[in-house]
Design a protein around this motif. Structure first.
Motif: not given
Length: 242
Positions: A15-33, A149-156
């Motif tokens: 659960s902790v790992i998932l929340w970290l992934v979600i936070i990272l994904a949200a941060f990545f999405a916001f940075t891209t935006l 790295f996350l902006s690429g399809s493989v990293g994401f």
């Protein structure tokens, strides 16, 4: 007991790992935006993360770093401040982050000449208050590479999609196991109740068997005749009394 504790600990870790992934994904999405629109820049409480793309400001920050800027009052900016602003790079609108080299003011309008710390000459485009997006606050060294790295399809897929998919599969498996355990517990409880009822029945005293009548048929008929005679005699006696 140890197995149950281990399962709970594993669930908490996942659960902790998932929340970290979600936070990272949200941060990545916001940075891209934040860098997608050439005219507007997204922010959270006035702060915006941006990935550094060049070495023009080295060694203050380098390509691959992540910098944080905040909205600012442009009237309070001074020479030496680092600002992010809209400009034109390679004939395209872009965001740039450089240091203010000089400030010129004419008729109440301020113009800013900027320069990268690692550049030999000043920027060719003079910017105004309206071009400035925010003021540099801090950098996160190398973290911009993670965003790239996350902006690429493989990293994401590897960092965002795959962990969330695995967590979903684990939750389905966990739900199935809980359902099986519940059914086993219900069946065990029913079996224990049935065993208790059987035990009580076995402990109850057995009813006394009826006494056997070993008389012969002739003896039983004689008994019936005697009873009949007694009954008729009684009826006769009752009639005489009347």
């Amino acid at each position: 007991m140890s197995t149950s504790k281990g399962s709970k600990a594993l669930t908490v870790i996942i659960s902790v790992i998932l929340w970290l992934v979600i936070i990272l994904a949200a941060f990545f999405a916001f940075t891209t935006l934040a860098t997608r629109d050439a005219n507007k820049v997204a922010s959270i409480a006035g702060y915006t993360p941006l990935t550094v793309q060049s070495e023009s400001m080295a060694p203050t920050f380098n390509a691959g770093d992540l910098i944080i800027i905040r909205k600012c009052d442009t009237s309070k900016l001074e020479v030496g401040d680092i600002v992010t602003f809209h400009t034109i790079i390679a004939n395209q609108y872009a965001l740039n982050t450089h240091r203010i080299e000089t400030i010129e003011e004419q008729s109440g309008v301020r113009a800013f000449v900027t320069k990268g710390d690692n550049n030999a000459i000043s920027d060719s485009h003079v910017i105004s208050d309206g071009d400035i997006v925010g003021q540099y606050v801090v950098r996160l060294a190398g973290f911009g590479k993670v965003m790239n790295f996350l902006s690429g399809s493989v990293g994401f897929f590897l960092v965002i999609v795959l962990p969330m998919l695995l967590f979903f599969i684990y939750q389905v498996y966990h739900l199935i196991m809980v359902s099986i355990s519940l059914k086993k517990a219900i069946a065990l409880e029913a079996a224990e109740e049935a065993a208790a009822i059987a035990q009580k029945a076995a402990a109850a005293p057995a009813p006394a068997p009826a006494a056997e009548d070993n008389r012969s048929v002739e003896e039983k008929l004689a008994e019936l005749e005697r009873l009949k005679a007694e009954y008729e005699a009684k009826l006769a006696a009752d009639k005489k009394e009347e």
